[in-house]
Design a protein around this motif. Structure first.
Motif, PDB file in Angstrom:
ATOM      1  N   LEU A 299      -5.115 -71.932   0.808  1.00  0.00           N
ATOM      2  CA  LEU A 299      -4.069 -71.225   1.542  1.00  0.00           C
ATOM      3  C   LEU A 299      -3.751 -69.895   0.888  1.00  0.00           C
ATOM      4  O   LEU A 299      -3.583 -68.863   1.569  1.00  0.00           O
ATOM      5  N   ASP A 300      -3.683 -69.889  -0.423  1.00  0.00           N
ATOM      6  CA  ASP A 300      -3.376 -68.658  -1.154  1.00  0.00           C
ATOM      7  C   ASP A 300      -4.486 -67.619  -1.007  1.00  0.00           C
ATOM      8  O   ASP A 300      -4.236 -66.411  -1.055  1.00  0.00           O
ATOM      9  N   SER A 301      -5.724 -68.094  -0.839  1.00  0.00           N
ATOM     10  CA  SER A 301      -6.848 -67.166  -0.722  1.00  0.00           C
ATOM     11  C   SER A 301      -6.836 -66.402   0.596  1.00  0.00           C
ATOM     12  O   SER A 301      -7.510 -65.376   0.727  1.00  0.00           O
ATOM     13  N   LEU A 302      -6.056 -66.875   1.564  1.00  0.00           N
ATOM     14  CA  LEU A 302      -5.967 -66.184   2.859  1.00  0.00           C
ATOM     15  C   LEU A 302      -4.976 -65.033   2.761  1.00  0.00           C
ATOM     16  O   LEU A 302      -3.965 -64.988   3.466  1.00  0.00           O
ATOM     17  N   ASN A 303      -5.269 -64.111   1.886  1.00  0.00           N
ATOM     18  CA  ASN A 303      -4.397 -62.967   1.650  1.00  0.00           C
ATOM     19  C   ASN A 303      -4.910 -61.784   2.464  1.00  0.00           C
ATOM     20  O   ASN A 303      -5.905 -61.151   2.088  1.00  0.00           O
ATOM     21  N   PRO A 304      -4.251 -61.458   3.582  1.00  0.00           N
ATOM     22  CA  PRO A 304      -4.783 -60.398   4.446  1.00  0.00           C
ATOM     23  C   PRO A 304      -4.760 -59.018   3.810  1.00  0.00           C
ATOM     24  O   PRO A 304      -5.540 -58.144   4.186  1.00  0.00           O
ATOM     25  N   PHE A 305      -3.885 -58.806   2.839  1.00  0.00           N
ATOM     26  CA  PHE A 305      -3.779 -57.481   2.229  1.00  0.00           C
ATOM     27  C   PHE A 305      -4.943 -57.203   1.283  1.00  0.00           C
ATOM     28  O   PHE A 305      -5.574 -56.147   1.339  1.00  0.00           O
ATOM     29  N   SER A 306      -5.243 -58.156   0.391  1.00  0.00           N
ATOM     30  CA  SER A 306      -6.365 -57.961  -0.523  1.00  0.00           C
ATOM     31  C   SER A 306      -7.692 -57.975   0.224  1.00  0.00           C
ATOM     32  O   SER A 306      -8.605 -57.200  -0.094  1.00  0.00           O
ATOM     33  N   ILE A 307      -7.800 -58.835   1.228  1.00  0.00           N
ATOM     34  CA  ILE A 307      -9.037 -58.887   2.006  1.00  0.00           C
ATOM     35  C   ILE A 307      -9.200 -57.613   2.830  1.00  0.00           C
ATOM     36  O   ILE A 307     -10.303 -57.067   2.960  1.00  0.00           O
ATOM     37  N   GLY A 308      -8.080 -57.109   3.373  1.00  0.00           N
ATOM     38  CA  GLY A 308      -8.127 -55.848   4.114  1.00  0.00           C
ATOM     39  C   GLY A 308      -8.576 -54.694   3.236  1.00  0.00           C
ATOM     40  O   GLY A 308      -9.382 -53.853   3.642  1.00  0.00           O
ATOM     41  N   ALA A 309      -8.054 -54.659   1.999  1.00  0.00           N
ATOM     42  CA  ALA A 309      -8.459 -53.619   1.052  1.00  0.00           C
ATOM     43  C   ALA A 309      -9.938 -53.764   0.703  1.00  0.00           C
ATOM     44  O   ALA A 309     -10.673 -52.768   0.607  1.00  0.00           O
ATOM     45  N   MET A 310     -10.387 -55.003   0.517  1.00  0.00           N
ATOM     46  CA  MET A 310     -11.783 -55.250   0.185  1.00  0.00           C
ATOM     47  C   MET A 310     -12.704 -54.786   1.312  1.00  0.00           C
ATOM     48  O   MET A 310     -13.736 -54.137   1.061  1.00  0.00           O
ATOM     49  N   ILE A 311     -12.347 -55.106   2.536  1.00  0.00           N
ATOM     50  CA  ILE A 311     -13.179 -54.712   3.673  1.00  0.00           C
ATOM     51  C   ILE A 311     -13.221 -53.194   3.810  1.00  0.00           C
ATOM     52  O   ILE A 311     -14.269 -52.606   4.121  1.00  0.00           O
TER      53      ILE A 311
ATOM     54  N   ILE B 184     -13.005 -57.233  -7.052  1.00  0.00           N
ATOM     55  CA  ILE B 184     -12.922 -58.689  -7.132  1.00  0.00           C
ATOM     56  C   ILE B 184     -12.618 -59.136  -8.559  1.00  0.00           C
ATOM     57  O   ILE B 184     -11.709 -59.955  -8.789  1.00  0.00           O
ATOM     58  N   VAL B 185     -13.370 -58.615  -9.523  1.00  0.00           N
ATOM     59  CA  VAL B 185     -13.199 -59.021 -10.916  1.00  0.00           C
ATOM     60  C   VAL B 185     -11.809 -58.647 -11.428  1.00  0.00           C
ATOM     61  O   VAL B 185     -11.151 -59.453 -12.115  1.00  0.00           O
ATOM     62  N   THR B 186     -11.338 -57.450 -11.091  1.00  0.00           N
ATOM     63  CA  THR B 186     -10.021 -57.011 -11.557  1.00  0.00           C
ATOM     64  C   THR B 186      -8.915 -57.856 -10.930  1.00  0.00           C
ATOM     65  O   THR B 186      -7.952 -58.237 -11.613  1.00  0.00           O
ATOM     66  N   THR B 187      -9.055 -58.152  -9.646  1.00  0.00           N
ATOM     67  CA  THR B 187      -8.080 -59.018  -8.979  1.00  0.00           C
ATOM     68  C   THR B 187      -8.063 -60.400  -9.617  1.00  0.00           C
ATOM     69  O   THR B 187      -6.995 -60.974  -9.875  1.00  0.00           O
ATOM     70  N   PHE B 188      -9.238 -60.934  -9.907  1.00  0.00           N
ATOM     71  CA  PHE B 188      -9.357 -62.259 -10.530  1.00  0.00           C
ATOM     72  C   PHE B 188      -8.693 -62.283 -11.904  1.00  0.00           C
ATOM     73  O   PHE B 188      -7.891 -63.187 -12.208  1.00  0.00           O
ATOM     74  N   ILE B 189      -9.000 -61.304 -12.744  1.00  0.00           N
ATOM     75  CA  ILE B 189      -8.449 -61.273 -14.102  1.00  0.00           C
ATOM     76  C   ILE B 189      -6.928 -61.088 -14.066  1.00  0.00           C
ATOM     77  O   ILE B 189      -6.195 -61.749 -14.823  1.00  0.00           O
ATOM     78  N   THR B 190      -6.447 -60.220 -13.186  1.00  0.00           N
ATOM     79  CA  THR B 190      -5.004 -59.974 -13.095  1.00  0.00           C
ATOM     80  C   THR B 190      -4.259 -61.221 -12.636  1.00  0.00           C
ATOM     81  O   THR B 190      -3.234 -61.605 -13.224  1.00  0.00           O
ATOM     82  N   TYR B 191      -4.771 -61.879 -11.599  1.00  0.00           N
ATOM     83  CA  TYR B 191      -4.109 -63.080 -11.063  1.00  0.00           C
ATOM     84  C   TYR B 191      -4.155 -64.219 -12.077  1.00  0.00           C
ATOM     85  O   TYR B 191      -3.179 -64.962 -12.241  1.00  0.00           O
ATOM     86  N   LEU B 192      -5.302 -64.375 -12.751  1.00  0.00           N
ATOM     87  CA  LEU B 192      -5.438 -65.422 -13.756  1.00  0.00           C
ATOM     88  C   LEU B 192      -4.504 -65.178 -14.936  1.00  0.00           C
ATOM     89  O   LEU B 192      -3.845 -66.113 -15.426  1.00  0.00           O
ATOM     90  N   THR B 193      -4.410 -63.940 -15.384  1.00  0.00           N
ATOM     91  CA  THR B 193      -3.519 -63.604 -16.501  1.00  0.00           C
ATOM     92  C   THR B 193      -2.067 -63.866 -16.134  1.00  0.00           C
ATOM     93  O   THR B 193      -1.300 -64.426 -16.934  1.00  0.00           O
TER      94      THR B 193
ATOM     95  N   VAL C 226     -10.805 -68.860  -9.023  1.00  0.00           N
ATOM     96  CA  VAL C 226     -12.139 -68.703  -8.441  1.00  0.00           C
ATOM     97  C   VAL C 226     -12.069 -68.889  -6.925  1.00  0.00           C
ATOM     98  O   VAL C 226     -12.646 -68.112  -6.153  1.00  0.00           O
ATOM     99  N   ILE C 227     -11.348 -69.930  -6.492  1.00  0.00           N
ATOM    100  CA  ILE C 227     -11.182 -70.175  -5.055  1.00  0.00           C
ATOM    101  C   ILE C 227     -10.426 -69.022  -4.404  1.00  0.00           C
ATOM    102  O   ILE C 227     -10.728 -68.614  -3.274  1.00  0.00           O
ATOM    103  N   TYR C 228      -9.451 -68.458  -5.126  1.00  0.00           N
ATOM    104  CA  TYR C 228      -8.627 -67.378  -4.586  1.00  0.00           C
ATOM    105  C   TYR C 228      -9.461 -66.156  -4.205  1.00  0.00           C
ATOM    106  O   TYR C 228      -9.180 -65.498  -3.195  1.00  0.00           O
ATOM    107  N   VAL C 229     -10.481 -65.835  -4.991  1.00  0.00           N
ATOM    108  CA  VAL C 229     -11.277 -64.631  -4.717  1.00  0.00           C
ATOM    109  C   VAL C 229     -12.522 -64.921  -3.874  1.00  0.00           C
ATOM    110  O   VAL C 229     -13.291 -63.984  -3.584  1.00  0.00           O
TER     111      VAL C 229
END
Length: 218
Positions: A14-26, A43-52, A160-163
C-alpha cells in the motif's frame, strides 16, 4: 513476527503506491536523456532516505515508550487523541479530493545527478508525515519479540517493496519508447489505487483514535 507478516506485506504494498514519487520517476525516465542513470539514482536515493528515516523512527520509539509511562490526566490524553484523529481525518479528506499535480523539472535538474538526488531526499522527507502505512509497519516491528538484526532485516525488506514500482517504471521505459502509453497508463493505475486505498486507511486510523479518546475520557 510471522503472524503479522501478511499485515506487514500489505502495508508495504500500500505504501509503495505513492503517486508523487512514481510521477516524478516517470517524468525523469521520459524526459531525461540519461534516464537509466538518473532513474537509478532517484530510486537508490529514495530507498536510502526512506530506510534511514525508518531506522531513526524505530530507534526513537523506545523514547516514546518512556514518555508513555508518564501519568497524564485522562482529559489531556483524550484531547491529544482527538487532535490526532482530526489531523488524520483532514489528511483522509485531502488525499481523497486532491488531484495529483503534474511533476516537472527544469532542464538543468534533468541533466544533473546531484540535483536529482537532492530532489529525491527532499521529496521523500516531506512526504513522510503522510506515510501512515510506514508508521503502522514500524509499530509492528517495534512490538515484535524478534532479535534486533531480524527487525532491521524486515525494515530493509519493507523498503525494497516500497521502491519496486519505481523499478518497474524504469524497466518499462527501457523496453518501450518515452511516448509509450504504457507508462502513462501505469501512472494512472497507481494514482487510482492510491486514491481508493490510502484515504480509507487514514480514515480508519482517525476513527480508531476517536475511539481511544472516548475510552480514556470515560
Amino acid at each position: 513476527m510471522s503472524h503479522s507478516f501478511l499485515n506487514f506485506f500489505g502495508l508495504s504494498l500500500l505504501d509503495s503506491l505513492n503517486p508523487f514519487s512514481i510521477g516524478a520517476m516517470i517524468y525523469i525516465v521520459t524526459k531525461a536523456q540519461r534516464f537509466r542513470r538518473l532513474g537509478f539514482l532517484f530510486i537508490v536515493t529514495t530507498f536510502i532516505t526512506y530506510l534511514t528515516a525508518g531506522a531513526l523512527l524505530l530507534n526513537g520509539r523506545n523514547y516514546f515508550d518512556r514518555l508513555s509511562t508518564i501519568n497524564l490526566p485522562a482529559a489531556v490524553k483524550s484531547i491529544l487523541l482527538v487532535l490526532l484523529a482530526i489531523t488524520l481525518l483532514f489528511l483522509a479528506i485531502k488525499s481523497w479530493k486532491s488531484e495529483t499535480s503534474q511533476t516537472s523539472f527544469s532542464d538543468k535538474i534533468l541533466n544533473s545527478s546531484s540535483a536529482i538526488m537532492i530532489y529525491a531526499v527532499v521529496a521523500t522527507i516531506t512526504d513522510l508525515p503522510t506515510a501512515i502505512p510506514y508508521f503502522a509497519a514500524l509499530e509492528i516491528i517495534h512490538v515484535s519479540t524478534s532479535p534486533e538484526l531480524e527487525k532491521y532485516s524486515i525494515l530493509l525488506l519493507y523498503n525494497v517493496i516500497y521502491v519496486l514500482p519505481l523499478f518497474l517504471a524504469l524497466k518499462i521505459r527501457e523496453r518501450f519508447s518515452a511516448d509509450s502509453e504504457l507508462l502513462n497508463n501505469f501512472k494512472k493505475c497507481i494514482e487510482w489505487a492510491s486514491r481508493r486505498l490510502v484515504p480509507p486507511l487514514i480514515l480508519f486510523c482517525s476513527l480508531y483514535f476517536f475511539y481511544l479518546s472516548l475510552i480514556d475520557f470515560v
